[in-house]
Design a protein around this motif. Structure first.
Motif: not given
Ligand code: PNS
Length: 159
Positions: A7-8, A36, A38, A41, A69, A71-73, A87, A97, A101, A105
């Motif tokens: 994801p990203g 995602a 977001n 962002k 996607f 919402g939540l991953l 990742r 960070y 995460m 998760n």
């Molecule tokens: O490329 P990035 O911006 O570092 O990716 C970040 C990402 C998209 C993986 C993260 O922000 C994400 O999983 N967003 C979905 C929302 C979510 O599940 N947030 C809680 C996880 S900490």
């Protein structure tokens, strides 16, 4: 089947991301590259544009699917019946960070594991943000992103 979700934001995809994807398909049967939406962002590119670039640069790599996607991953992972989050890790600055995460998760869905791959030695300093800044100031990013992304950046910066 070993299935991983990568994801990203991919705003835009860089050679660093592509290096991870190419190596990841050797470890997993299928890698879903998931963009995602977001809420925090605001990207330079729309999710649609990011998907187009990703589709193009991964078209010759078997075992890759590009998706998005909201919402939540972890919810997306459950929907796709995937348990591995993939990742890329660059230098130490990413660590805190990523650590947060991965644990968040895992707290939200205990069966989800995060697997980290170190980015390639050639790409460890590349980030989408730095690429966007250099491109917006007319710097040469040809060695940092695939050609198609360079073209999208050029068009975006002309507007
Ligand atoms: O490329 P990035 O911006 O570092 O990716 C970040 C990402 C998209 C993986 C993260 O922000 C994400 O999983 N967003 C979905 C929302 C979510 O599940 N947030 C809680 C996880 S900490």
């Amino acid at each position: 089947m070993a299935l991983a979700v990568y994801p990203g934001s991919f705003d835009p995809v860089t050679n660093g991301h592509l290096n991870i994807i190419r190596r990841a398909v050797k470890l997993f049967d299928q890698v879903i590259v998931a963009v995602a939406y977001n809420v925090r962002k605001k990207g330079l590119f729309s999710v649609q544009e990011r998907l187009e670039m990703l589709e193009f640069v991964t078209r010759d790599i078997p075992g890759v699917e590009v998706d998005s996607f909201q919402g939540l991953l972890v919810n997306y992972m459950q929907k796709r019946q995937a348990t591995v989050v993939l990742r890329g890790l660059r230098a130490i600055s990413d660590f805190e960070y990523e650590f947060q995460m991965a644990h968040m998760n895992n707290y939200l869905a205990a069966d989800i594991e995060t697997v980290f791959m170190m980015t390639g030695a050639e790409e460890f300093y590349i980030s989408s943000n730095i690429v966007k800044e250099v491109a917006s100031l007319d710097g040469d990013v040809s060695g940092l992103v695939p050609g198609v992304v360079e073209e999208y950046l050029r068009r975006k910066n002309k507007k």
